[in-house]
Design a protein around this motif. Sequence first.
Motif, PDB file in Angstrom:
ATOM      1  N   VAL A 110       0.836  -1.201   0.000  1.00 24.36           N
ATOM      2  CA  VAL A 110       0.000   0.000   0.000  1.00 24.36           C
ATOM      3  C   VAL A 110       0.871   1.251   0.000  1.00 24.36           C
ATOM      4  O   VAL A 110       0.618   2.202  -0.756  1.00 24.36           O
ATOM      5  CB  VAL A 110      -0.952  -0.018   1.209  1.00 24.36           C
ATOM      6  CG1 VAL A 110      -1.645   1.330   1.381  1.00 24.36           C
ATOM      7  CG2 VAL A 110      -1.984  -1.139   1.064  1.00 24.36           C
ATOM      8  N   ARG A 111       1.902   1.271   0.841  1.00 23.08           N
ATOM      9  CA  ARG A 111       2.747   2.474   0.952  1.00 23.08           C
ATOM     10  C   ARG A 111       3.458   2.784  -0.358  1.00 23.08           C
ATOM     11  O   ARG A 111       3.463   3.941  -0.824  1.00 23.08           O
ATOM     12  CB  ARG A 111       3.768   2.293   2.074  1.00 23.08           C
ATOM     13  CG  ARG A 111       4.731   3.476   2.205  1.00 23.08           C
ATOM     14  CD  ARG A 111       5.633   3.356   3.403  1.00 23.08           C
ATOM     15  NE  ARG A 111       6.544   2.218   3.356  1.00 23.08           N
ATOM     16  CZ  ARG A 111       7.680   2.207   2.659  1.00 23.08           C
ATOM     17  NH1 ARG A 111       8.033   3.262   1.918  1.00 23.08           N
ATOM     18  NH2 ARG A 111       8.461   1.132   2.690  1.00 23.08           N
ATOM     19  N   ALA A 114       1.107   4.185  -2.939  1.00 22.98           N
ATOM     20  CA  ALA A 114       0.686   5.550  -2.629  1.00 22.98           C
ATOM     21  C   ALA A 114       1.800   6.558  -2.895  1.00 22.98           C
ATOM     22  O   ALA A 114       1.547   7.682  -3.339  1.00 22.98           O
ATOM     23  CB  ALA A 114       0.236   5.632  -1.169  1.00 22.98           C
ATOM     24  N   GLU A 115       3.032   6.153  -2.624  1.00 19.10           N
ATOM     25  CA  GLU A 115       4.170   7.057  -2.816  1.00 19.10           C
ATOM     26  C   GLU A 115       4.544   7.227  -4.280  1.00 19.10           C
ATOM     27  O   GLU A 115       5.053   8.287  -4.676  1.00 19.10           O
ATOM     28  CB  GLU A 115       5.387   6.522  -2.050  1.00 19.10           C
ATOM     29  CG  GLU A 115       5.250   6.599  -0.538  1.00 19.10           C
ATOM     30  CD  GLU A 115       6.411   5.933   0.192  1.00 19.10           C
ATOM     31  OE1 GLU A 115       6.492   6.093   1.411  1.00 19.10           O
ATOM     32  OE2 GLU A 115       7.229   5.241  -0.469  1.00 19.10           O
ATOM     33  N   PRO A 117       2.438   6.393  -7.379  1.00 20.90           N
ATOM     34  CA  PRO A 117       1.289   5.907  -8.147  1.00 20.90           C
ATOM     35  C   PRO A 117       1.576   5.875  -9.648  1.00 20.90           C
ATOM     36  O   PRO A 117       2.139   6.815 -10.201  1.00 20.90           O
ATOM     37  CB  PRO A 117       0.190   6.917  -7.804  1.00 20.90           C
ATOM     38  CG  PRO A 117       0.910   8.149  -7.364  1.00 20.90           C
ATOM     39  CD  PRO A 117       2.144   7.654  -6.670  1.00 20.90           C
ATOM     40  N   ASP A 138      -6.583  -0.491   1.445  1.00 25.02           N
ATOM     41  CA  ASP A 138      -6.837   0.444   0.348  1.00 25.02           C
ATOM     42  C   ASP A 138      -7.581  -0.296  -0.761  1.00 25.02           C
ATOM     43  O   ASP A 138      -6.961  -0.978  -1.584  1.00 25.02           O
ATOM     44  CB  ASP A 138      -5.521   1.008  -0.187  1.00 25.02           C
ATOM     45  CG  ASP A 138      -5.724   1.968  -1.349  1.00 25.02           C
ATOM     46  OD1 ASP A 138      -6.885   2.255  -1.704  1.00 25.02           O
ATOM     47  OD2 ASP A 138      -4.719   2.432  -1.924  1.00 25.02           O
ATOM     48  N   ASP A 140      -8.684   0.624  -3.476  1.00 30.49           N
ATOM     49  CA  ASP A 140      -8.276   1.049  -4.820  1.00 30.49           C
ATOM     50  C   ASP A 140      -6.804   0.747  -5.107  1.00 30.49           C
ATOM     51  O   ASP A 140      -6.231   1.281  -6.063  1.00 30.49           O
ATOM     52  CB  ASP A 140      -8.521   2.549  -4.994  1.00 30.49           C
ATOM     53  CG  ASP A 140     -10.009   2.884  -5.024  1.00 30.49           C
ATOM     54  OD1 ASP A 140     -10.779   2.092  -5.601  1.00 30.49           O
ATOM     55  OD2 ASP A 140     -10.395   3.918  -4.459  1.00 30.49           O
ATOM     56  N   LEU A 141      -6.213  -0.103  -4.310  1.00 32.83           N
ATOM     57  CA  LEU A 141      -4.773  -0.375  -4.423  1.00 32.83           C
ATOM     58  C   LEU A 141      -4.352  -0.712  -5.844  1.00 32.83           C
ATOM     59  O   LEU A 141      -3.343  -0.188  -6.342  1.00 32.83           O
ATOM     60  CB  LEU A 141      -4.395  -1.538  -3.493  1.00 32.83           C
ATOM     61  CG  LEU A 141      -2.954  -2.039  -3.640  1.00 32.83           C
ATOM     62  CD1 LEU A 141      -1.988  -1.033  -3.028  1.00 32.83           C
ATOM     63  CD2 LEU A 141      -2.777  -3.402  -2.983  1.00 32.83           C
ATOM     64  N   ARG A 144      -3.432   1.867  -8.395  1.00 34.23           N
ATOM     65  CA  ARG A 144      -2.241   2.693  -8.156  1.00 34.23           C
ATOM     66  C   ARG A 144      -0.983   2.028  -8.718  1.00 34.23           C
ATOM     67  O   ARG A 144       0.069   2.680  -8.807  1.00 34.23           O
ATOM     68  CB  ARG A 144      -2.081   2.980  -6.665  1.00 34.23           C
ATOM     69  CG  ARG A 144      -3.336   3.578  -6.043  1.00 34.23           C
ATOM     70  CD  ARG A 144      -3.131   4.059  -4.626  1.00 34.23           C
ATOM     71  NE  ARG A 144      -4.393   4.124  -3.903  1.00 34.23           N
ATOM     72  CZ  ARG A 144      -5.354   5.020  -4.096  1.00 34.23           C
ATOM     73  NH1 ARG A 144      -5.198   5.951  -5.010  1.00 34.23           N
ATOM     74  NH2 ARG A 144      -6.474   4.978  -3.372  1.00 34.23           N
TER      75      ARG A 144
END
Length: 318
Positions: A110-111, A114-115, A117, A138, A140-141, A144
């Motif tokens: 996830v991280r 997010a960092e 995308p 998340d 919507d992972l 991303r």
Amino acid sequence: MTETRRIVVDTDTGIDDAHTLLYLAGRRDAEIVAVTSVFGNCVEEDAVRNIGYVNGLLGLDVPVARGAAEPLAGVARIAGYVHGKDGLGDLGYDRPLPEVTGESAAELLVRLAAEQPGELDLLALGPLTNLGEALRIDPDLLTRYRSVVLMGGSGPYAPPGTVLMVDANIANDPVAAAAVFAAPRAELVMVGVNVTGTTILHERAIAALRATDTPKARFAVAILDSYMDFYQNEWGRRIIPLHDPLAAGILLDRGFATAWADGPVNIMSDGFMSRARLMRTHDGLPPSFPYEPAPDTRVITAVDAPRFVADFVEVLTR
């Protein structure tokens, strides 16, 4: 100039997973940016130890996160009879626990997404438990990641009378797999046993590996024996399918896939085993029963096996 794919690898590090890490590290258009562990070919602790061992062999210093030791529901089925109890053929390698990030595999997935995308590709080589847990954080992972390519599934329904290999990664956590195939995504590619089972590392290719005196090639050959012990009972020859490496190859070069179909994938059970199936028959028709709607998954239905095997051997013997 060939574009470099930056890849997060989620792996139940058995023999073909280790070969996949060797292959990715040898491809000039691939960069491994993180590796996460999951149960499957061996227990999770052996999977993370094997990640550390292979990374050390490759001189690869990337974040490693420990993942799921059991499925979201049910009991783990460990394939020690295929990969050896330790996942690398029980050859006695010194495999200390590697340094890990301290976050769970799901949290790392996830991280990173997010960092960065749209910049990373996710390659899932084991049961989809870590992805299932990450989707709970998340939903919507998968949107991303630039793409998500997984080794698992059984393709569309096979022609009547056809028998396929076991769909082990899906069977080990059908609940997580159902969540993955139902989730929104940028691109999800399923490389299933319908095609990986046709991509054979044959005797001539194995001989080429044996003739190469490098640490990577020696390791690749050494861990083959346990795998070949299993598959000789299927085919009467000491050869193996390149399950996980093929998924990596298709992530990097879609030309290895010669046919595919896009459509919804459901997890289907016969009461004993579960499979991920494209909801189409072998001739492209919908199945004759209701099924759950899902976003389209790109399902690989045919591959250029000789070209991929040649590339795999060339990379590992370079």
